[in-house]
Motif scaffolding. Structure first.
Motif, PDB file in Angstrom:
ATOM      1  N   TYR A  36      51.766 -25.069 -31.570  1.00 43.56           N
ATOM      2  CA  TYR A  36      51.313 -24.639 -30.247  1.00 43.56           C
ATOM      3  C   TYR A  36      49.817 -24.303 -30.257  1.00 43.56           C
ATOM      4  O   TYR A  36      49.231 -23.981 -31.297  1.00 43.56           O
ATOM      5  CB  TYR A  36      52.146 -23.465 -29.725  1.00 43.56           C
ATOM      6  CG  TYR A  36      52.204 -22.244 -30.622  1.00 43.56           C
ATOM      7  CD1 TYR A  36      51.202 -21.267 -30.581  1.00 43.56           C
ATOM      8  CD2 TYR A  36      53.290 -22.039 -31.480  1.00 43.56           C
ATOM      9  CE1 TYR A  36      51.270 -20.149 -31.385  1.00 43.56           C
ATOM     10  CE2 TYR A  36      53.370 -20.920 -32.278  1.00 43.56           C
ATOM     11  CZ  TYR A  36      52.347 -19.967 -32.232  1.00 43.56           C
ATOM     12  OH  TYR A  36      52.425 -18.861 -33.028  1.00 43.56           O
ATOM     13  N   TYR A  37      49.242 -24.409 -29.066  1.00 40.53           N
ATOM     14  CA  TYR A  37      47.813 -24.176 -28.841  1.00 40.53           C
ATOM     15  C   TYR A  37      47.679 -23.130 -27.731  1.00 40.53           C
ATOM     16  O   TYR A  37      48.258 -23.294 -26.657  1.00 40.53           O
ATOM     17  CB  TYR A  37      47.120 -25.467 -28.422  1.00 40.53           C
ATOM     18  CG  TYR A  37      47.254 -26.587 -29.433  1.00 40.53           C
ATOM     19  CD1 TYR A  37      46.227 -26.873 -30.312  1.00 40.53           C
ATOM     20  CD2 TYR A  37      48.425 -27.343 -29.502  1.00 40.53           C
ATOM     21  CE1 TYR A  37      46.361 -27.903 -31.247  1.00 40.53           C
ATOM     22  CE2 TYR A  37      48.570 -28.360 -30.425  1.00 40.53           C
ATOM     23  CZ  TYR A  37      47.531 -28.640 -31.301  1.00 40.53           C
ATOM     24  OH  TYR A  37      47.663 -29.635 -32.215  1.00 40.53           O
ATOM     25  N   CYS A  38      46.954 -22.087 -28.002  1.00 44.35           N
ATOM     26  CA  CYS A  38      46.854 -20.973 -27.048  1.00 44.35           C
ATOM     27  C   CYS A  38      45.468 -20.911 -26.403  1.00 44.35           C
ATOM     28  O   CYS A  38      44.522 -21.558 -26.853  1.00 44.35           O
ATOM     29  CB  CYS A  38      47.145 -19.647 -27.748  1.00 44.35           C
ATOM     30  SG  CYS A  38      48.829 -19.548 -28.409  1.00 44.35           S
ATOM     31  N   ASP A  39      45.387 -20.136 -25.334  1.00 40.06           N
ATOM     32  CA  ASP A  39      44.131 -19.890 -24.614  1.00 40.06           C
ATOM     33  C   ASP A  39      43.588 -18.549 -25.090  1.00 40.06           C
ATOM     34  O   ASP A  39      43.861 -17.499 -24.504  1.00 40.06           O
ATOM     35  CB  ASP A  39      44.407 -19.875 -23.102  1.00 40.06           C
ATOM     36  CG  ASP A  39      43.152 -19.581 -22.290  1.00 40.06           C
ATOM     37  OD1 ASP A  39      42.045 -19.646 -22.852  1.00 40.06           O
ATOM     38  OD2 ASP A  39      43.289 -19.267 -21.092  1.00 40.06           O
TER      39      ASP A  39
ATOM     40  N   GLY B 159      42.915 -24.191 -26.467  1.00 46.51           N
ATOM     41  CA  GLY B 159      41.924 -24.727 -27.385  1.00 46.51           C
ATOM     42  C   GLY B 159      42.337 -26.020 -28.051  1.00 46.51           C
ATOM     43  O   GLY B 159      43.498 -26.464 -27.969  1.00 46.51           O
ATOM     44  N   THR B 160      41.403 -26.635 -28.731  1.00 46.70           N
ATOM     45  CA  THR B 160      41.665 -27.888 -29.458  1.00 46.70           C
ATOM     46  C   THR B 160      42.206 -27.621 -30.850  1.00 46.70           C
ATOM     47  O   THR B 160      42.752 -28.526 -31.478  1.00 46.70           O
ATOM     48  CB  THR B 160      40.378 -28.714 -29.555  1.00 46.70           C
ATOM     49  OG1 THR B 160      39.362 -27.927 -30.201  1.00 46.70           O
ATOM     50  CG2 THR B 160      39.882 -29.131 -28.185  1.00 46.70           C
TER      51      THR B 160
ATOM     52  N   ASP C  72      39.818 -27.145 -24.661  1.00 44.98           N
ATOM     53  CA  ASP C  72      38.721 -26.172 -24.665  1.00 44.98           C
ATOM     54  C   ASP C  72      38.029 -26.257 -26.018  1.00 44.98           C
ATOM     55  O   ASP C  72      38.576 -25.841 -27.043  1.00 44.98           O
ATOM     56  CB  ASP C  72      39.278 -24.766 -24.429  1.00 44.98           C
ATOM     57  CG  ASP C  72      38.176 -23.729 -24.209  1.00 44.98           C
ATOM     58  OD1 ASP C  72      37.017 -24.001 -24.584  1.00 44.98           O
ATOM     59  OD2 ASP C  72      38.474 -22.651 -23.665  1.00 44.98           O
ATOM     60  N   CYS C  73      36.817 -26.795 -26.039  1.00 50.99           N
ATOM     61  CA  CYS C  73      36.124 -27.050 -27.302  1.00 50.99           C
ATOM     62  C   CYS C  73      35.589 -25.786 -27.963  1.00 50.99           C
ATOM     63  O   CYS C  73      35.180 -25.812 -29.124  1.00 50.99           O
ATOM     64  CB  CYS C  73      35.002 -28.065 -27.100  1.00 50.99           C
ATOM     65  SG  CYS C  73      33.774 -27.578 -25.860  1.00 50.99           S
TER      66      CYS C  73
ATOM     67  N   CYS D  87      32.510 -29.199 -22.397  1.00 55.14           N
ATOM     68  CA  CYS D  87      33.289 -29.914 -23.420  1.00 55.14           C
ATOM     69  C   CYS D  87      33.383 -31.416 -23.176  1.00 55.14           C
ATOM     70  O   CYS D  87      34.414 -32.038 -23.474  1.00 55.14           O
ATOM     71  CB  CYS D  87      34.701 -29.320 -23.520  1.00 55.14           C
ATOM     72  SG  CYS D  87      34.754 -27.569 -23.983  1.00 55.14           S
ATOM     73  N   ASN D  88      32.339 -32.007 -22.617  1.00 54.87           N
ATOM     74  CA  ASN D  88      32.376 -33.452 -22.375  1.00 54.87           C
ATOM     75  C   ASN D  88      31.499 -34.228 -23.354  1.00 54.87           C
ATOM     76  O   ASN D  88      31.280 -35.422 -23.187  1.00 54.87           O
ATOM     77  CB  ASN D  88      31.941 -33.760 -20.943  1.00 54.87           C
ATOM     78  CG  ASN D  88      30.466 -33.505 -20.700  1.00 54.87           C
ATOM     79  OD1 ASN D  88      29.802 -32.825 -21.497  1.00 54.87           O
ATOM     80  ND2 ASN D  88      29.942 -34.016 -19.594  1.00 54.87           N
ATOM     81  N   GLY D  89      30.990 -33.541 -24.369  1.00 56.95           N
ATOM     82  CA  GLY D  89      30.185 -34.202 -25.387  1.00 56.95           C
ATOM     83  C   GLY D  89      28.712 -34.298 -25.055  1.00 56.95           C
ATOM     84  O   GLY D  89      27.926 -34.795 -25.862  1.00 56.95           O
ATOM     85  N   GLU D  90      28.303 -33.817 -23.876  1.00 57.52           N
ATOM     86  CA  GLU D  90      26.897 -33.850 -23.483  1.00 57.52           C
ATOM     87  C   GLU D  90      26.379 -32.432 -23.304  1.00 57.52           C
ATOM     88  O   GLU D  90      27.133 -31.521 -22.957  1.00 57.52           O
ATOM     89  CB  GLU D  90      26.721 -34.643 -22.192  1.00 57.52           C
ATOM     90  CG  GLU D  90      27.138 -36.098 -22.293  1.00 57.52           C
ATOM     91  CD  GLU D  90      26.892 -36.848 -20.995  1.00 57.52           C
ATOM     92  OE1 GLU D  90      25.821 -36.653 -20.397  1.00 57.52           O
ATOM     93  OE2 GLU D  90      27.765 -37.621 -20.578  1.00 57.52           O
TER      94      GLU D  90
END
Length: 577
Positions: free
Chosen positions: A139-142, A150-151, A174-175, A199-202
């Motif tokens: 699982y991945y939590c906020d 998160g990632t 969420d990076c 978090c779009n790489g830019e």
């Protein structure tokens, strides 16, 4: 017997007989006759007695739905369990209602055996719930509570329903789940900070698209210039906002306003090459400020990376325009349509060169060099050697009563942009946009600190100070960080100095521990004009380092001719002559 039969077969007896049969049949059919052997009602299928709709009675005839309907036992002795009305399958594979009783919590209908899944049920009917490690869940939590998981994996569990609340079983997006200001829903343009906030790489991808030249082809972001950034508040039409900003600057008299723009005023006309004019290509909804104007905090995130920046918040709402000495201005467009650029020209003189208001009307006595002397002797000291001389506007320098809101102060010129929007000079000519000789000299001298030429990137050290606002000795350095602006940082005026001593070299910047706001009143009587002075608890001082560099990793400066050297920061009151 014959007699009894005779009686029964008599018309009266027959009627009574048929009545009894009819009533008995009714009770049997309706299900209200109790079976004395079982205590349950006759005429109802046993497997349906414990459904939601019929009554259930114990052997004594008492209604007892909890005892008889929900104990999951074969109370009526028919060899079938309660819940038979469901006509489905038990979790152990047996049919509901047969001798193998199902779990009371099993509410599944019409379900046959299937492949095991993590659901708290024995899907494959092997007698074991969720077997085969089927519930092993990642699982991945906020973690920063911004609404995005998160990632990075937060944990695993092995029981049905064990994923913690607020977490998901697929990788989040969420990076940086340690920072609520970083997630896919963030407007990257709001945070121009060198970080990929959405978090779009830019990184800071909106800076180039939303910060535009007011007059295309005239700006040089790498030059040593003053950067003026226009912000539109509460406009319905973006083009209308841009046109207003152009009217206020009007470098070549292209906009035919009755009042000339800033760059048509004599002293600024001679210094056009020391300014970049930008606008934010987005309209904002203004929020009320303490001094009656409207701003929008998001607007500060655009057109960043430019030093020596002054923002002009241009609003369609009515309020008394105001400006911070050395800071931003808030200008209402609701003044006289024909002369409204006067409001900008006036406020800009507070912002950049720090001129005071040259009118009376309140009891707020705030004399200020170079144009509002506290008394005649001070006026003689400040501009006595220029008395009688005439500026570009045709008004002679003298001693005129009334300045900085009270009559006892002195101003150097009878009329100028710091007092009125237009006046007739001694030749009878209507003069617009003048500053007067003393103010022109002051502005010209102030602008000498900017070369206007391309100087590459400007290195600086940003020093944050904190204190109680009462005295300079209380301020301590709380942080230092590097800044690499697109153009060099200009020198500021202030009562205090911050000096960086490093390897025999000194770098300095002046500042004030008070924040001064001028709230203007362009009505005839100026009855609501005032100055507001507020102590600053936190002060940010940007110190130009020239060709030197600050290394945040080591906390040292690298000088052009030396290796990294430690430095010290000294804060003091500025020495006066």
């Amino acid at each position: 017997m014959a007699l009894e039969l005779k009686k029964l077969m008599s018309p009266q007896g027959a009627a009574a007989y048929y009545f009894i049969v009819l009533v008995l049949s009714y009770f049997i059919i309706a299900g209200f006759v109790q079976d004395p052997a079982t205590g349950f009602i006759i005429g109802q299928a046993p497997e349906q007695r414990c459904s939601p709709w019929p009554e259930c009675r114990d052997s004594g005839g008492e209604v007892s739905p909890t005892a008889q309907c929900e104990d999951h036992l074969d109370n009526d002795g028919d060899g079938k369990c309660d819940y038979a009305w469901k006509k489905g399958y038990c979790s152990d594979g047996s049919i509901l209602g047969d001798s193998d009783c199902a779990s009371r919590s099993d509410n599944t209908e019409e379900r046959a055996c299937s492949a095991e899944t993590c659901n708290g049920i024995d899907d494959n009917c092997d007698g074991v719930v969720d077997d085969g490690n089927i519930c092993s869940r990642t699982y991945y939590c906020d973690l920063d509570s911004d609404g995005y998981a998160g990632t990075n994996q937060t944990g695993t569990c092995n029981v049905y329903g064990c994923t913690p609340a607020g977490c998901i079983n697929t990788q989040g997006n969420d990076c940086n789940d340690a920072d609520a200001a970083t997630n896919p829903g963030i407007n990257e343009c709001y945070y121009q900070d060198g970080v990929d906030n959405n978090c779009n790489g830019e990184v800071d991808e909106c800076a180039a698209t939303l910060c535009k030249e007011l007059f295309p082809g005239t700006n040089d972001p790498s030059a040593d210039r003053v950067n003026v950034v226009w912000v539109g508040l509460d406009f319905a039409d973006k083009q209308a906002f841009i046109t207003r900003a152009k009217q206020a600057v009007d470098p070549n008299s292209d906009f035919n306003t009755l009042r000339p723009g800033l760059l048509e005023m004599e002293v600024y006309k001679d210094n056009k090459g020391k300014f970049n004019f930008w606008y934010i290509d987005k309209l904002f909804v203004g929020q009320p400020e303490p001094y009656g104007g409207f701003t929008n905090s998001e607007a500060y995130s655009y057109c960043t990376g430019l030093s020596n920046t002054y923002r002009e918040f241009l609003s369609t709402k009515w309020y008394r325009s105001y400006a911070y000495f050395g800071g931003n201005a808030f200008i209402s467009l609701t003044y006289d349509e024909a002369y409204w650029p006067f409001a900008f020209e006036h406020e800009f003189q507070h912002q950049l060169p720090g001129l005071a208001d040259e009118y009376t009307g309140t009891t707020d006595d705030r004399p200020r060099t170079p144009n509002c002397a506290n008394d005649y002797a001070q006026a003689q000291q400040w501009w006595g050697n220029k008395v009688g001389q005439v500026g570009s506007d045709g008004f002679p320098v003298g001693y005129y009563g009334g300045c900085a809101y009270v009559a006892n102060n002195y101003r150097p010129t009878q009329f100028n942009v710091m007092s009125v929007r237009a006046a007739r000079n001694p030749a009878g000519e209507l003069v617009l946009g003048n500053l007067g000789l003393i103010n022109e000299l002051h502005v010209a001298n102030y602008l000498t600190r900017y070369s206007g030429s391309t100087g590459g990137s400007g290195s600086a050290l940003i020093v944050e100070l904190e204190g109680d606002g009462a005295n300079i000795e209380s301020y301590k350095t709380v942080s230092t960080k590097a800044a690499n602006f697109q153009n060099p940082v200009g020198k500021k005026d202030g009562k205090y100095s911050l000096t960086i001593n490093a390897g025999g070299k000194k770098f300095g910047q002046e500042f004030d521990i008070e924040e001064i706001v001028i709230v203007d009143d362009f009505d005839e009587n100026h009855t609501n004009a005032r100055t507001i002075v507020t102590p600053k608890k936190t002060i940010t001082v940007i110190v130009p380092l020239g060709n030197s560099r600050f290394d945040p990793a080591t906390g040292t400066l690298t000088l052009p001719e030396q290796a990294r050297v430690p430095f010290e920061i000294v804060v003091a009151k500025k020495a006066t002559n």
